[in-house]
Enzyme design. Sequence first.
Site, PDB file in Angstrom:
ATOM      1  N   PHE A 118       0.828  -1.203   0.000  1.00  0.00           N
ATOM      2  CA  PHE A 118       0.000   0.000   0.000  1.00  0.00           C
ATOM      3  C   PHE A 118       0.864   1.255   0.000  1.00  0.00           C
ATOM      4  CE2 PHE A 118      -2.644  -3.309   2.007  1.00  0.00           C
ATOM      5  CZ  PHE A 118      -3.722  -3.303   1.132  1.00  0.00           C
ATOM      6  N   CYS A 119       1.964   1.230   0.741  1.00  0.00           N
ATOM      7  CA  CYS A 119       2.908   2.349   0.716  1.00  0.00           C
ATOM      8  C   CYS A 119       3.577   2.466  -0.655  1.00  0.00           C
ATOM      9  CB  CYS A 119       3.967   2.175   1.804  1.00  0.00           C
ATOM     10  SG  CYS A 119       3.308   2.139   3.494  1.00  0.00           S
TER      11      CYS A 119
END
Length: 381
Positions: A118-119
């Site tokens: 997600f990062c």
Amino acid sequence: MAAACSRALCKVGGGILESSAARRFRAVPSFPVADVCSRGSGRGYGTGGFRSQLRAGAGGGRGGRVLGCAVLLGGGLGLYHTVKFRLQQHLAEEQSKVSGGGAAGPALTLYQYKTCPFCSKVRAFLDYHGLPYQVVEVNPVMRKEIKWSVYRKVPILMVDADVQLNDSSVIISSLKTYLISKDKSVSDILRCYPEMKAVNGRGKEVTEYGNKYWVMLDQGEAAALYPEKGMQKEEVKWRQWADDWLVHLISPNVYRTSGEALASFDYIVREGKFDPYEGFFAKYVGAAAMFLIAKRLKRRHNLQEDVRQDLYEAVNEWVAAIGRKRKFMGGDRPNLADLAVFGVLRVMEGLQAFDDMMENTKVKPWYHRMERASLNHEGRA
């Protein structure tokens, strides 16, 4: 290459000086000038004791010494420029912390785990659009870097140090809206993505955000960004697919075997923020734990016995959706779905799962196009 040449020149220069000295004295001690070069270059060249048989080389003691000094000087200059280049490169990376450029805009600080998919999605968006940002790597054990935040997950993006954006898809949608509708502030845009509490299928309370896959534009702005009918809905569909399906294939694949689990945690520890004790614990205990958890995830998501097949099928499904006539799902340029899928897949780079995926699917041409687009900041306004 320059460093290798410098080391070779040092060795040659030392040999010439040794040769002239040997010719004159017939014996030299075991700490000739080559040792000085070896200390400077990080490599050792042993002499093996006294050298009484060195007669090859420059003719004459004085001429040999001059030639040897000249070669050494050249090697020293090459080494100096190599070190200078590496230092400048390192300082440039530290100064900007991440890519981007000098475009004016809000000050962005990303709190992340580098190996989190997600990062990685958020970084892919920021890199592609050439938005400068600072990175704060969060310790995944203590998380003291985000102790100030009620929201305890990553990524978190701080805008001008006072507006907090949570959830990777909300971050991306909010910033894309801001880049197009610059008459709106980030705070105003954030109201379009309301926070909602819900209970998931396992009875756990979770935080969700409304509209998080939608870029909030007026009719004219939407027509400019999505010139063909159905483009926006297609983008939303595949962004959600990346979050709901593709991301769940990563852990079962990178922790598929005990060896792959250990290699994955070795990478996580090297790239993450751990102290030495946490790193040792994470590498060995974490690898064993995630190997077992990956088995549970395989059952939870109804994956095949060989989870690689699910990964291959998903990636080929994505490539088929793009089709042969488009470079990206967004056409000639990546859209938010391209960036999301690229961000998720990128966290496997350097691991066996990534190599297998590139070898056994049709994703390679698209993936390399995405790499270039991100590296060159092709979405910069």
